[in-house]
Design a protein around this motif. Structure first.
Motif, short mmCIF file in Angstrom:
data_model
loop_
_atom_site.label_atom_id
_atom_site.label_comp_id
_atom_site.label_asym_id
_atom_site.label_seq_id
_atom_site.Cartn_x
_atom_site.Cartn_y
_atom_site.Cartn_z
N CYS A 1 0.85 -1.19 0.00
CA CYS A 1 0.00 0.00 0.00
C CYS A 1 0.88 1.24 0.00
CB CYS A 1 -0.90 -0.01 1.23
SG CYS A 1 -1.88 1.50 1.44
N PRO A 2 0.67 2.15 -0.95
CA PRO A 2 1.50 3.35 -1.00
C PRO A 2 1.23 4.33 0.15
CG PRO A 2 -0.20 3.43 -2.69
CD PRO A 2 -0.28 2.08 -2.06
N LEU B 1 -7.01 -0.41 -0.03
CA LEU B 1 -6.79 1.00 -0.35
C LEU B 1 -7.99 1.87 0.01
CD1 LEU B 1 -4.81 3.06 -1.66
CD2 LEU B 1 -6.07 2.68 -3.78
N PHE B 2 -9.19 1.37 -0.22
CA PHE B 2 -10.38 2.20 -0.02
C PHE B 2 -11.09 1.97 1.31
CE2 PHE B 2 -9.85 2.52 -4.59
CZ PHE B 2 -10.05 3.87 -4.79
N THR B 3 -10.78 0.88 2.03
CA THR B 3 -11.54 0.62 3.25
C THR B 3 -10.72 0.27 4.48
OG1 THR B 3 -11.86 -1.73 2.79
CG2 THR B 3 -13.50 -0.21 1.88
N ALA B 4 -9.54 -0.30 4.32
CA ALA B 4 -8.83 -0.85 5.48
C ALA B 4 -7.55 -0.11 5.86
CB ALA B 4 -8.50 -2.32 5.24
N GLU C 1 -4.96 10.84 -4.65
CA GLU C 1 -3.83 10.91 -3.71
C GLU C 1 -2.92 9.71 -3.87
OE1 GLU C 1 -1.77 12.70 -0.28
OE2 GLU C 1 -3.18 13.45 -1.77
N ARG C 2 -3.52 8.55 -4.06
CA ARG C 2 -2.72 7.33 -4.27
C ARG C 2 -1.83 7.50 -5.49
NH1 ARG C 2 -1.65 3.88 -8.44
NH2 ARG C 2 -1.22 1.79 -7.72
N VAL D 1 2.26 7.43 -5.70
CA VAL D 1 2.95 6.44 -6.54
C VAL D 1 3.76 7.09 -7.65
CG1 VAL D 1 2.57 4.55 -8.19
CG2 VAL D 1 1.33 4.57 -6.02
N PHE D 2 3.17 8.04 -8.35
CA PHE D 2 3.81 8.57 -9.55
C PHE D 2 4.59 9.87 -9.36
CE2 PHE D 2 0.16 6.04 -11.15
CZ PHE D 2 0.91 5.03 -11.74
#
Length: 127
Positions: free
Chosen positions: A2-3, A15-18, A77-78, A82-83
């Motif tokens: 996970c970033p 990524l979206f819930t945990a 944001e992810r 990452v990029f």
């Protein structure tokens, strides 16, 4: 990995819930919308947030729209992490969510005369 947290393998559910970062975003979302704390297990739960609250149809529609905007802000944001090697900050996600939500309500809904200050306190104040 996970970033955002680098603690678990990246997946849609994580990524979206945990992810601990995203849990902070959804907690802020709940407080901001004055709804019960959200317990999310998969992305489908986000798509159905409005079904779990007992509010007027208009309120449910706004909360559903805000949940979609929040999801977009998390994804954005992810990608920046990452990029573009940006450091993740949950406050940035929350601020972006409020800003995009305000623009959406002001330009797409029947609430043309909404106040940014009041919006930031509670997005359903005008109802």
């Amino acid at each position: 990995m996970c970033p955002f947290c680098d603690e678990a393998e990246e997946s849609v559910e994580h990524l979206f819930t945990a992810c601990v970062v995203v849990v902070r975003v959804w907690t802020a979302f709940s407080v901001w919308c004055n709804i019960s704390p959200l317990i999310l297990f998969d992305f489908k739960d986000i798509l159905e947030i409005h079904k779990f609250i007992k509010r007027s149809k208009k309120e449910e529609k706004i909360i559903h729209g805000l949940a979609m905007i929040a999801s977009w802000c998390i994804w954005k944001e992810r990608n920046e992490v990452v990029f573009s090697q940006k450091r993740c900050n949950p406050q940035d996600i929350i601020g972006e969510m409020k800003s995009r939500g305000f623009a959406w309500m002001k330009n797409r809904a029947s609430c043309k005369y909404i106040s940014w200050t009041e919006w930031c306190k509670y997005p359903l104040y005008m109802l």
